[in-house]
Write a protein that holds these residues in place. Sequence first.
Motif, PDB file in Angstrom:
ATOM      1  N   ILE A   7       0.854  -1.193   0.000  1.00 57.33           N
ATOM      2  CA  ILE A   7       0.000   0.000   0.000  1.00 57.33           C
ATOM      3  C   ILE A   7       0.885   1.236   0.000  1.00 57.33           C
ATOM      4  N   VAL A   8       0.613   2.166  -0.921  1.00 53.49           N
ATOM      5  CA  VAL A   8       1.368   3.420  -1.005  1.00 53.49           C
ATOM      6  C   VAL A   8       0.371   4.570  -0.950  1.00 53.49           C
ATOM      7  N   ASP A   9       0.360   5.296   0.167  1.00 53.99           N
ATOM      8  CA  ASP A   9      -0.565   6.420   0.330  1.00 53.99           C
ATOM      9  C   ASP A   9      -0.048   7.292   1.472  1.00 53.99           C
ATOM     10  N   ASP A  10      -0.108   8.603   1.294  1.00 48.18           N
ATOM     11  CA  ASP A  10       0.400   9.502   2.336  1.00 48.18           C
ATOM     12  C   ASP A  10      -0.638   9.793   3.419  1.00 48.18           C
ATOM     13  N   GLU A  11      -1.859   9.272   3.266  1.00 49.27           N
ATOM     14  CA  GLU A  11      -2.920   9.517   4.248  1.00 49.27           C
ATOM     15  C   GLU A  11      -3.144   8.264   5.102  1.00 49.27           C
ATOM     16  N   LEU A  51       1.129  -6.846  -6.275  1.00 49.64           N
ATOM     17  CA  LEU A  51       0.056  -5.856  -6.393  1.00 49.64           C
ATOM     18  C   LEU A  51       0.393  -4.643  -5.541  1.00 49.64           C
ATOM     19  N   VAL A  52       0.154  -3.445  -6.098  1.00 48.91           N
ATOM     20  CA  VAL A  52       0.372  -2.207  -5.341  1.00 48.91           C
ATOM     21  C   VAL A  52      -0.862  -1.314  -5.467  1.00 48.91           C
ATOM     22  N   PHE A  53      -1.374  -0.892  -4.314  1.00 46.55           N
ATOM     23  CA  PHE A  53      -2.353   0.196  -4.273  1.00 46.55           C
ATOM     24  C   PHE A  53      -1.535   1.486  -4.260  1.00 46.55           C
ATOM     25  N   LEU A  54      -1.621   2.273  -5.321  1.00 50.18           N
ATOM     26  CA  LEU A  54      -0.723   3.402  -5.519  1.00 50.18           C
ATOM     27  C   LEU A  54      -1.493   4.720  -5.564  1.00 50.18           C
ATOM     28  N   ASP A  55      -1.260   5.554  -4.554  1.00 49.86           N
ATOM     29  CA  ASP A  55      -1.891   6.871  -4.520  1.00 49.86           C
ATOM     30  C   ASP A  55      -1.318   7.740  -5.639  1.00 49.86           C
ATOM     31  N   ALA A  83      -8.336  10.777  -5.106  1.00 50.18           N
ATOM     32  CA  ALA A  83      -9.527  11.568  -4.868  1.00 50.18           C
ATOM     33  C   ALA A  83     -10.079  11.892  -6.250  1.00 50.18           C
ATOM     34  N   TYR A  84     -11.329  12.269  -6.348  1.00 43.61           N
ATOM     35  CA  TYR A  84     -11.928  12.463  -7.665  1.00 43.61           C
ATOM     36  C   TYR A  84     -11.212  13.562  -8.425  1.00 43.61           C
ATOM     37  N   GLU A  85     -10.650  13.176  -9.536  1.00 49.32           N
ATOM     38  CA  GLU A  85      -9.935  14.108 -10.405  1.00 49.32           C
ATOM     39  C   GLU A  85     -10.270  13.700 -11.828  1.00 49.32           C
ATOM     40  N   GLU A  86     -11.158  14.459 -12.436  1.00 49.02           N
ATOM     41  CA  GLU A  86     -11.827  14.032 -13.652  1.00 49.02           C
ATOM     42  C   GLU A  86     -10.877  13.568 -14.744  1.00 49.02           C
ATOM     43  N   HIS A  87      -9.821  14.350 -14.997  1.00 57.11           N
ATOM     44  CA  HIS A  87      -8.944  14.031 -16.118  1.00 57.11           C
ATOM     45  C   HIS A  87      -8.162  12.740 -15.868  1.00 57.11           C
ATOM     46  N   ALA A  88      -7.699  12.548 -14.614  1.00 55.11           N
ATOM     47  CA  ALA A  88      -6.957  11.332 -14.301  1.00 55.11           C
ATOM     48  C   ALA A  88      -7.864  10.114 -14.414  1.00 55.11           C
ATOM     49  N   VAL A  89      -9.088  10.215 -13.879  1.00 55.92           N
ATOM     50  CA  VAL A  89     -10.020   9.089 -13.931  1.00 55.92           C
ATOM     51  C   VAL A  89     -10.334   8.731 -15.375  1.00 55.92           C
ATOM     52  N   ARG A  90     -10.565   9.742 -16.208  1.00 56.54           N
ATOM     53  CA  ARG A  90     -10.847   9.475 -17.615  1.00 56.54           C
ATOM     54  C   ARG A  90      -9.664   8.759 -18.276  1.00 56.54           C
ATOM     55  N   ALA A  91      -8.448   9.179 -17.925  1.00 52.62           N
ATOM     56  CA  ALA A  91      -7.261   8.543 -18.501  1.00 52.62           C
ATOM     57  C   ALA A  91      -7.172   7.081 -18.086  1.00 52.62           C
ATOM     58  N   PHE A  92      -7.476   6.785 -16.806  1.00 52.91           N
ATOM     59  CA  PHE A  92      -7.456   5.391 -16.355  1.00 52.91           C
ATOM     60  C   PHE A  92      -8.452   4.562 -17.155  1.00 52.91           C
ATOM     61  N   GLU A  93      -9.636   5.106 -17.368  1.00 52.11           N
ATOM     62  CA  GLU A  93     -10.671   4.366 -18.087  1.00 52.11           C
ATOM     63  C   GLU A  93     -10.299   4.160 -19.549  1.00 52.11           C
ATOM     64  N   VAL A  94      -9.737   5.175 -20.176  1.00 54.85           N
ATOM     65  CA  VAL A  94      -9.325   5.061 -21.575  1.00 54.85           C
ATOM     66  C   VAL A  94      -8.291   3.957 -21.748  1.00 54.85           C
ATOM     67  N   HIS A  95      -7.379   3.834 -20.784  1.00 57.71           N
ATOM     68  CA  HIS A  95      -6.302   2.841 -20.898  1.00 57.71           C
ATOM     69  C   HIS A  95      -6.618   1.547 -20.151  1.00 57.71           C
ATOM     70  N   ALA A  96      -7.869   1.372 -19.751  1.00 55.99           N
ATOM     71  CA  ALA A  96      -8.337   0.125 -19.114  1.00 55.99           C
ATOM     72  C   ALA A  96      -7.505  -0.232 -17.891  1.00 55.99           C
ATOM     73  N   LEU A  97      -7.247   0.782 -17.048  1.00 61.12           N
ATOM     74  CA  LEU A  97      -6.492   0.572 -15.811  1.00 61.12           C
ATOM     75  C   LEU A  97      -7.434   0.746 -14.623  1.00 61.12           C
ATOM     76  N   ASP A  98      -7.215  -0.069 -13.586  1.00 63.52           N
ATOM     77  CA  ASP A  98      -8.137  -0.043 -12.458  1.00 63.52           C
ATOM     78  C   ASP A  98      -7.771   1.071 -11.483  1.00 63.52           C
ATOM     79  N   TYR A  99      -8.798   1.588 -10.792  1.00 69.15           N
ATOM     80  CA  TYR A  99      -8.597   2.656  -9.818  1.00 69.15           C
ATOM     81  C   TYR A  99      -9.707   2.582  -8.785  1.00 69.15           C
ATOM     82  N   VAL A 100      -9.441   3.155  -7.611  1.00 67.30           N
ATOM     83  CA  VAL A 100     -10.473   3.329  -6.592  1.00 67.30           C
ATOM     84  C   VAL A 100     -10.465   4.786  -6.159  1.00 67.30           C
ATOM     85  N   LEU A 101     -11.648   5.312  -5.882  1.00 64.80           N
ATOM     86  CA  LEU A 101     -11.797   6.715  -5.515  1.00 64.80           C
ATOM     87  C   LEU A 101     -11.935   6.871  -4.002  1.00 64.80           C
ATOM     88  N   LYS A 102     -11.345   7.951  -3.487  1.00 64.69           N
ATOM     89  CA  LYS A 102     -11.567   8.323  -2.092  1.00 64.69           C
ATOM     90  C   LYS A 102     -12.802   9.223  -2.027  1.00 64.69           C
TER      91      LYS A 102
END
Length: 255
Positions: A7-11, A51-55, A83-102
């Motif tokens: 797990i990699v997260d500063d929070e 596997l890495v959860f990467l902030d 955290a919800y960041e529209e452009h990053a989330v769209r990029a993840f979806e375009v490249h079929a990469l998984d993500y989780v939102l805070k």
Amino acid sequence: MKIRALIVDDEPPARELIATLLRGDPEVELVGECVNGRKAVAAIERLAPDLVFLDVQMPGLDGFGVLASLPAERWPVIIFVTAYEEHAVRAFEVHALDYVLKPFEYDRLREAVRRARTEITQRHGASQQTRLLALLEDMQSKAQSWDRVVVREAGRVTYGHPAEIDWVEAEGNYVCLHAGPKTYLLRETMHAAEARLLTRKFLRVSRSALVNLERVKEWQPLFHGDSVLLLKDGTRLTVSRVYRESLDRLVAQLG
């Protein structure tokens, strides 16, 4: 065989929530937690997690910087945390990469782990590497200015800072970045590179060259309005008449 997760997260609350979920999964072993990008790079190299959860957003070296600091063949399966960041989330979806939102939802975290398990057990890591490389290049190409430069080099991804570049040379639909004894080829137009380096003390001196003004040693006049810039490493770059006016204005501003 258990999946080794990092797990990699500063929070702290985010790390604890993910850790709680992973500790309840008998097929996952939590091998470590990191509070910043630098420690994450060291941990991935040392522990080789599956596997890495990467902030994405961390002070200093962010999530994308972590990936760019490692050879692509060393990348584990990644679940981006953001955290919800529209452009990053769209990029993840375009490249079929998984993500989780805070803030997290347990069902979404479980689903992300399930998909990661499939990716790992079916050995689709190489496919994800390709998608991650495409993501890094895509994020860089859409940036208004370069805070970092990501280039491929001999099967790995190299992460650099614009200040390390001496000058930039046009190569068709690419630009060649000259940084000390090394050169890197980047798929980018000269016009786009100029726009992204505008706030980084770079100046266009000809149709085919941008120069880091911190590397200039001398400015020597030539005939017919042309001149030459001599860089600290001995490189000579011709300043064409079209671009000389910009250099004249800059010299006047500097005094």
